[in-house]
Write an enzyme that holds these catalytic residues in place. Structure first.
Site, PDB file in Angstrom:
ATOM      1  CG  HIS A  84     -10.908  -7.709   5.824  1.00 16.35           C
ATOM      2  ND1 HIS A  84     -10.305  -8.629   6.845  1.00 16.35           N
ATOM      3  CD2 HIS A  84     -10.260  -8.044   4.705  1.00 16.35           C
ATOM      4  CE1 HIS A  84      -9.345  -9.338   6.187  1.00 16.35           C
ATOM      5  NE2 HIS A  84      -9.267  -9.057   5.170  1.00 16.35           N
TER       6      HIS A  84
ATOM      7  CD  GLU B 299      -1.606  -2.469   1.146  1.00 13.54           C
ATOM      8  OE1 GLU B 299      -2.591  -3.310   0.500  1.00 13.54           O
ATOM      9  OE2 GLU B 299      -0.619  -2.744   1.886  1.00 13.54           O
TER      10      GLU B 299
END
Length: 337
Positions: A126, A57
């Site tokens: 998540h 990321e």
């Protein structure tokens, strides 16, 4: 369209209109993304404009900053909002400050898209809602749509914006709105008015809230998934509430909020993120500063709990209709919760 299709359509429209627009992230190319939001884009525009990246990321966002600096308009997808933290320094130290530190010579016209919030039993890795972190960063815009129509119009506007935009997509309403009960849809997107999304180009200005329902007795300020929870609770109780969907958290349309609360004298703020230092805290402070003499009762907040997002107890964590109705009753009865 559902929200996934609307997001896909927005990127398709932007890429067709402007060759400098490109899309990349983990599995977004050939596979079309874990939620299929980028499906078909690589086939239509090629591997140089819609491509996969390593699981990195920091690298994804760093590359986006570099591309944006040199004239491209990158759309970087972070697979889940929970994964955005390794790239936070690139957003804070590079993208957000580029215009200022270069005295306007360079800008970072980039979008970071990411699914946020709960709804898939993803647990604490998540399901996070980290939007308040990004509203603290000067130089970054923060957007959270609540309908397919808004998702497409806001995303195209974000892509065309000359500065970085963090675009949170509430995964719980990717396929349809919910009222907060387990597997209990309010109305499928296919039958929802907000699913009527034009195929072509249109934009919704960033920084402009939408009054979804006008009322005289109470103002509810919310965004994302909680818009649908608020609307359901208001309808169930039959209260004359005005519901405001912020759509953009930063820049914030404080004028619309202020106008509403001066009319109603009561305010409830709702979001899925944890309570402490959530964006509702900033909203509450602003309302207090601007509308103190118009408030008839203390401001109420309906939020997630100050705990890691649970897995099996996700629906108990989620601030749903019951907690919303209790807050409405407290405000209408002039009793602070």
């Amino acid at each position: 369209m559902n929200m996934i299709q609307a997001v896909n359509s927005a990127m398709d429209v932007a890429m067709e209109r402007d060759d400098s627009v490109c899309v990349f992230g983990e599995d977004v190319g050939y596979y079309g993304g874990v939620f299929r939001a980028t499906a078909g884009l690589q086939k239509k525009y090629g591997k140089t404009r819609a491509f996969d990246t390593p699981i990195n990321e920091c690298g994804i966002i760093g590359v986006a900053v570099g591309m944006a600096t040199y004239g491209l308009k990158p759309i970087a997808e972070i697979q889940f909002a929970d994964y955005i933290y390794p790239g936070l320094d690139q957003i804070v130290s590079e993208a957000a400050r580029l215009r200022y530190r270069s005295a306007g010579e360079f800008t970072a016209p980039m979008v970071v898209r990411t699914p946020s919030g709960g709804g898939i039993f993803g647990g604490q890795t998540h399901s996070q809602s980290p939007e308040s972190i990004f509203t603290h960063i000067c130089g970054v815009k923060t957007v959270i749509p609540s309908t397919p129509y808004d998702a497409k119009g806001l995303l195209i506007a974000a892509i065309e914006d000359p500065d970085p935009v963090i675009f949170f997509e509430p995964k719980r309403i990717y396929n349809g709105p919910f009222d907060g009960h387990y597997d209990n849809p309010v109305q499928p997107w296919s039958k929802h008015p907000a699913s009527e999304v034009p195929e072509g180009y249109f934009t919704i200005p960033l920084g402009k809230a939408k009054v979804l329902r006008e009322g005289e007795a109470l103002t509810i300020v919310t965004y994302g998934t909680m818009v649908h929870v608020a609307m359901r609770a208001v309808e169930d109780l039959g209260v004359d509430a005005e519901v405001i969907d912020l759509r953009t958290l930063l820049p914030l349309d404080i004028e619309t909020i202020e106008e509403s609360i001066k009319k109603t004298g009561r305010c409830i703020i709702m979001h899925e993120a944890t309570r402490t230092s959530g964006f509702g805290s900033e909203l509450s402070a602003l309302v207090q500063e601007r509308c103190f003499y118009h408030l008839e009762v203390p401001i109420e907040r309906v939020t997630g709990y100050d705990t890691p997002y649970p897995h099996s107890l996700e629906w108990a964590y989620f601030p749903g209709p019951v907690r919303t109705r209790l807050a409405i009753e407290r405000v209408m009865e002039n009793v602070s919760g």
